[in-house]
Design a protein around this motif. Structure first.
Motif, short mmCIF file in Angstrom:
data_model
loop_
_atom_site.label_atom_id
_atom_site.label_comp_id
_atom_site.label_asym_id
_atom_site.label_seq_id
_atom_site.Cartn_x
_atom_site.Cartn_y
_atom_site.Cartn_z
N ASP A 27 0.85 -1.18 0.00
CA ASP A 27 0.00 0.00 0.00
C ASP A 27 0.89 1.23 0.00
O ASP A 27 2.12 1.14 0.01
CB ASP A 27 -0.90 -0.02 1.24
CG ASP A 27 -0.08 0.03 2.52
OD1 ASP A 27 -0.31 0.95 3.30
OD2 ASP A 27 0.81 -0.84 2.70
N GLU A 28 0.24 2.38 0.04
CA GLU A 28 1.01 3.61 -0.09
C GLU A 28 1.95 3.85 1.09
O GLU A 28 2.98 4.50 0.96
CB GLU A 28 0.06 4.82 -0.24
CG GLU A 28 -0.91 5.03 0.93
CD GLU A 28 -2.18 4.21 0.80
OE1 GLU A 28 -3.10 4.41 1.58
OE2 GLU A 28 -2.23 3.36 -0.13
N SER A 29 1.66 3.29 2.25
CA SER A 29 2.53 3.52 3.41
C SER A 29 3.52 2.38 3.65
O SER A 29 4.32 2.45 4.58
CB SER A 29 1.66 3.69 4.67
OG SER A 29 0.95 2.49 4.93
N ASN A 30 3.47 1.32 2.81
CA ASN A 30 4.37 0.17 2.94
C ASN A 30 4.29 -0.49 4.32
O ASN A 30 5.26 -1.08 4.79
CB ASN A 30 5.81 0.58 2.67
CG ASN A 30 6.06 0.88 1.20
OD1 ASN A 30 5.43 0.27 0.33
ND2 ASN A 30 6.95 1.81 0.93
N ILE A 31 3.11 -0.41 4.96
CA ILE A 31 2.99 -0.95 6.30
C ILE A 31 3.09 -2.48 6.30
O ILE A 31 3.71 -3.08 7.18
CB ILE A 31 1.65 -0.51 6.96
CG1 ILE A 31 1.57 -1.00 8.39
CG2 ILE A 31 0.46 -1.00 6.14
CD1 ILE A 31 2.65 -0.46 9.27
N PHE A 32 2.52 -3.13 5.28
CA PHE A 32 2.58 -4.59 5.22
C PHE A 32 4.00 -5.09 4.98
O PHE A 32 4.41 -6.11 5.52
CB PHE A 32 1.63 -5.12 4.13
CG PHE A 32 0.18 -4.89 4.44
CD1 PHE A 32 -0.39 -5.46 5.57
CD2 PHE A 32 -0.61 -4.12 3.61
CE1 PHE A 32 -1.72 -5.26 5.87
CE2 PHE A 32 -1.94 -3.92 3.90
CZ PHE A 32 -2.50 -4.48 5.03
N LYS A 33 4.73 -4.39 4.15
CA LYS A 33 6.14 -4.76 3.93
C LYS A 33 6.93 -4.63 5.22
O LYS A 33 7.76 -5.49 5.56
CB LYS A 33 6.74 -3.87 2.84
CG LYS A 33 8.19 -4.16 2.56
CD LYS A 33 8.73 -3.25 1.47
CE LYS A 33 10.21 -3.54 1.19
NZ LYS A 33 10.75 -2.65 0.14
N GLU A 34 6.68 -3.57 5.97
CA GLU A 34 7.38 -3.36 7.23
C GLU A 34 7.04 -4.45 8.23
O GLU A 34 7.91 -4.98 8.94
CB GLU A 34 7.02 -1.98 7.79
CG GLU A 34 7.71 -1.66 9.11
CD GLU A 34 7.26 -0.32 9.68
OE1 GLU A 34 7.55 -0.06 10.86
OE2 GLU A 34 6.59 0.44 8.94
N LEU A 35 5.75 -4.84 8.30
CA LEU A 35 5.34 -5.89 9.23
C LEU A 35 5.98 -7.24 8.86
O LEU A 35 6.42 -7.99 9.73
CB LEU A 35 3.82 -6.02 9.24
CG LEU A 35 3.04 -4.90 9.94
CD1 LEU A 35 1.55 -5.05 9.72
CD2 LEU A 35 3.36 -4.88 11.44
N ARG A 36 6.04 -7.55 7.57
CA ARG A 36 6.66 -8.81 7.15
C ARG A 36 8.14 -8.84 7.50
O ARG A 36 8.67 -9.86 7.95
CB ARG A 36 6.44 -9.03 5.65
CG ARG A 36 7.16 -10.25 5.05
CD ARG A 36 6.79 -11.54 5.78
NE ARG A 36 5.44 -11.95 5.57
CZ ARG A 36 5.06 -12.84 4.64
NH1 ARG A 36 5.94 -13.39 3.86
NH2 ARG A 36 3.80 -13.19 4.53
N GLN A 37 8.82 -7.72 7.32
CA GLN A 37 10.24 -7.66 7.66
C GLN A 37 10.45 -7.83 9.17
O GLN A 37 11.36 -8.54 9.60
CB GLN A 37 10.83 -6.34 7.17
CG GLN A 37 10.94 -6.24 5.66
CD GLN A 37 11.41 -4.87 5.20
OE1 GLN A 37 11.44 -3.91 6.00
NE2 GLN A 37 11.78 -4.75 3.94
N GLN A 38 9.60 -7.18 9.98
CA GLN A 38 9.71 -7.34 11.44
C GLN A 38 9.43 -8.78 11.86
O GLN A 38 10.11 -9.32 12.75
CB GLN A 38 8.73 -6.40 12.13
CG GLN A 38 9.09 -4.93 12.03
CD GLN A 38 8.08 -4.05 12.76
OE1 GLN A 38 7.13 -4.55 13.36
NE2 GLN A 38 8.29 -2.75 12.70
N GLU A 39 8.47 -9.38 11.21
CA GLU A 39 8.11 -10.77 11.52
C GLU A 39 9.29 -11.71 11.23
O GLU A 39 9.63 -12.57 12.05
CB GLU A 39 6.89 -11.12 10.68
CG GLU A 39 6.53 -12.57 10.61
CD GLU A 39 5.54 -12.82 9.48
OE1 GLU A 39 5.70 -13.82 8.78
OE2 GLU A 39 4.61 -12.00 9.31
#
Length: 680
Positions: free
Chosen positions: A212-224
């Protein structure tokens, strides 16, 4: 701001698609058919099937040996037996228990000559070459006196067992010390393996959410991923490695508790039989996976190519570990006619457990903690986007377990009665109940909690959007003109202002109410996902109990056919009388029973006057003439009856040369060579 399309569209697709329901509906009847139709082929540890003499047999004449046949291939290094007299508690075997090279499921031992009438107890211990489990047991036989009666003995209850600790707990359905230790180690291996493999399957096959525009899902996957690499990968693999070593130690405790930690014992267990081979493969794979985990822990920045390579390497190691566990488990010990199917089904069963139970453990320990501290919108959007991507894996695991579980039960159990009459069966019943509870719990959050959350979150997102639009319209309508003039008259706009106030306040109340409802449902779903893996861990605990209690099952495999005639027919001992080459001594040689395997060599030495001479030393050298197998030496000992005897071993049937050597007190050697033919 997250639109309702973030998770709601995916949820609608999952729940309106009926394919998985049809597959599950097909799997359950198929599972029942497998239980009812597949032939029972119980194989659980190396269990005694048949013996000669048979259990409780009363013999008219004393036997020369005891032969036993078992349900699995034996590890000859740690399989042994002894025979004890019921009258004086003394051993009456010749301590030559062995597994013949031509039948790895047989164990034989010779008995002392001319056993007195009475009751005798055969105590045996086996280690399966297929699954590594150790089992012990005993049976009785009696030798009758000339009048047909059997002298009374005090029974076998207090017969000493010198074979080691003995697997009394697992065979009787009790968790004694060695059995409990083995249970803990086996369970830790399965827990660690399924959790680690479930993580690899999640990271490989649960696709990331579109950015999405804020890349929140990418950030969550990386943290996971970072959380798993830094908090779980290395500890889980280290514990699994040590627990796998503990499996060998547990077997050592059963065989000989005082030597369980000795290097020779562990090396012997790891280097013999199929179990030892694949146990070593398991340990090697765990070490390789640990090296990969250490590398990912130490390297913070990696290219996409390296990350992809690491993912594939971990996946291949995971599948290899499943194969090694299957080939060192009970499935590998089944009869040859279904061996391939049993191994394949057991592998699929472990894979299904990794998909379902391992995936849930990953969700509870790795995925959910990354959502802490996030806003309600971010947490809910992630739950509704990520979990539907995991659902196909979980459903696949459910279907495979529904089919493979009953198949495994038919392999190891021979009747419905064993479900309640054996410790293995009772553990299986509890496991089935836990799987049912796990299935119900998964269905509740899949069919009730998540759809409600998706529906309310869609309303919440729409209400927030509407509230924002109304607030924006109000701000525009109350602006003043540049010259300070108002854009509406007070009297005319009084009604309009009231209508605007009502239009704004209504969505605000609705948004607040929906926000509370979404928060409540998201918390309920999260708590369910955190506690659900405990049921899965309970299932694995039952699997560990079934592993150590498999010895409580009776084999349904029919007893083996009687050995071929040439193996059971009575063979005459080889006897001959010869003179030494210098004609100083006459030698009477007897080899009994003159058969491939253990034999008793008896020599009488007569001087020139034909009288026994016991003031000499006697040695025998056996050489196989049909094959170069070297020469074996047998040193005979006086038997206090004017002769000499000792036990030796003829490695195969065929032509043998026996060189008899006499040593006199003046250190002179007198010898003669004899040729003999040994049948099977």
């Amino acid at each position: 701001m997250y639109k309702k399309k973030t998770g709601y569209v995916l949820m609608r697709y999952v729940f309106t698609n009926k394919v998985w329901q049809r597959l599950l509906g097909l799997a359950l009847p198929l599972a029942c058919c497998l239980v009812l139709l597949l032939p029972a082929t119980s194989e659980a540890h190396a269990i005694l099937l048949q013996s000669d003499p048979a259990n409780s047999a009363i013999l008219k004449s004393p036997p020369s040996q005891v032969r036993m046949w078992f349900s699995e291939d034996l590890n000859p290094t740690f399989s042994t037996a002894q025979v004890i007299s019921g009258a004086d508690r003394q051993r009456v075997d010749t301590q030559d228990a062995h597994v013949p090279s031509n039948n790895s499921r047989e164990m034989d031992l010779s008995l002392s000559a001319n056993l007195a009438p009475g009751t005798y107890i055969v105590i045996w211990r086996t280690q399966s070459a297929d699954d590594g489990h150790v089992l012990s047991g005993s049976f009785l036989f009696s030798v009758a006196a000339a009048d047909g009666t059997v002298p009374q003995s005090s029974g076998a209850a207090s017969i000493p067992n010198t074979l080691g600790a003995g697997n009394t707990g697992g065979a009787n359905g009790q968790l004694d010390g060695p059995t409990f230790f083995s249970f803990i180690m086996v369970t830790l291996v399965e827990l660690g393996t399924i959790f680690w493999i479930g993580a690899q399957l999640w990271r490989m096959f649960v696709p990331p959410v579109e950015q999405d525009e804020s890349n929140i899902f990418k950030e969550l996957r990386q943290q996971e991923e970072r959380r798993f690499e830094r908090s779980f990968a290395i500890p889980v693999l280290v514990i699994t490695f040590l627990a796998n070593l503990g499996v060998l130690i547990g077997q050592g405790l059963v065989i000989a508790s005082g030597q369980a930690l000795s290097l020779s014992m562990l090396l012997g267990l790891a280097s013999n039989g199929r179990f030892g081979t694949y146990w070593t493969v398991r340990e090697i794979i765990i070490v390789l996976a640990l090296l990969v985990a250490i590398y990912t822990f130490l390297t913070k920045r990696r290219s996409a190519i390296i990350n992809s390579a690491i993912a594939w390497i971990n996946l291949l190691l995971a599948l290899g570990l499943l194969i090694a566990m299957t080939l060192s488990g009970h499935a590998a010990a089944t009869s040859n006619n279904i061996l391939v199917f049993a191994v394949l089904v057991d592998w699929l069963h472990l894979l299904a457990a990794s998909l379902w139970v391992g995936g849930m453990m990953y969700i509870a320990t790795t995925y959910l903690p990354t959502l802490r501290g996030r806003s309600l919108q971010e947490r809910t959007a992630s739950l509704l986007s990520v979990l539907p991507r995991y659902s196909p894996l979980a459903i696949t695991g459910v279907i495979i377990m529904a089919v493979s579980g009953p198949f495994n039960a038919t392999i190891h159990m021979s009747s419905w009665e064993q479900l309640f009459s054996t410790a293995y069966g009772r553990a299986l019943v509890v496991k089935v109940l836990l799987v049912g509870a796990l299935l119900i719990t998964s269905t509740i959050h899949l069919r009730i909690f998540r759809p409600r959350l998706a529906k309310d979150y869609a309303k919440y997102a729409a209400s927030v959007e509407a509230s924002t639009e109304v607030a924006s319209t109000e701000a525009t309508s109350t602006e003043m003109t540049e010259g300070g003039e108002t854009t509406a008259k007070i009297d005319e706009d009084t009604t309009v202002d009231v209508e605007k106030e009502e239009k704004v306040s209504a969505p605000a109340e609705q948004v607040e109410q929906l926000e509370r409802e979404v928060s409540r449902q998201a918390t309920r779903l999260t708590k369910t996902l955190r506690w659900e893996p405990l049921l899965g861990i309970g299932v694995l605990l039952c699997t560990g109990l079934m592993n150590v209690f498999a010895g409580t099952l009776l084999p349904a495999t029919p007893p083996p056919a009687p050995p071929p005639a040439q193996q059971t027919q009575a063979t005459k001992p080889f006897t001959t009388t010869v003179k030494t080459t210098d004609n100083q001594f006459t030698i009477q040689l007897k080899v009994s029973p003159n058969r491939f395997g253990p034999n008793t060599f008896t020599v009488k030495v007569l001087d020139k006057n034909g009288k026994p001479d016991t003031n000499v030393g006697v040695s025998i050298y056996t050489t196989m003439l049909d094959m170069d197998m070297g020469t074996q030496t047998v040193n005979l000992q006086p038997d206090n009856q004017g002769g000499f005897n000792a036990n030796g071993f003829l490695d195969m049937s065929g032509d043998w040369q026996i060189r008899i050597q006499i040593r006199t007190p003046d250190f002179k050697l007198h010898e003669v060579k004899v040729k003999m033919v040994t049948p099977y």
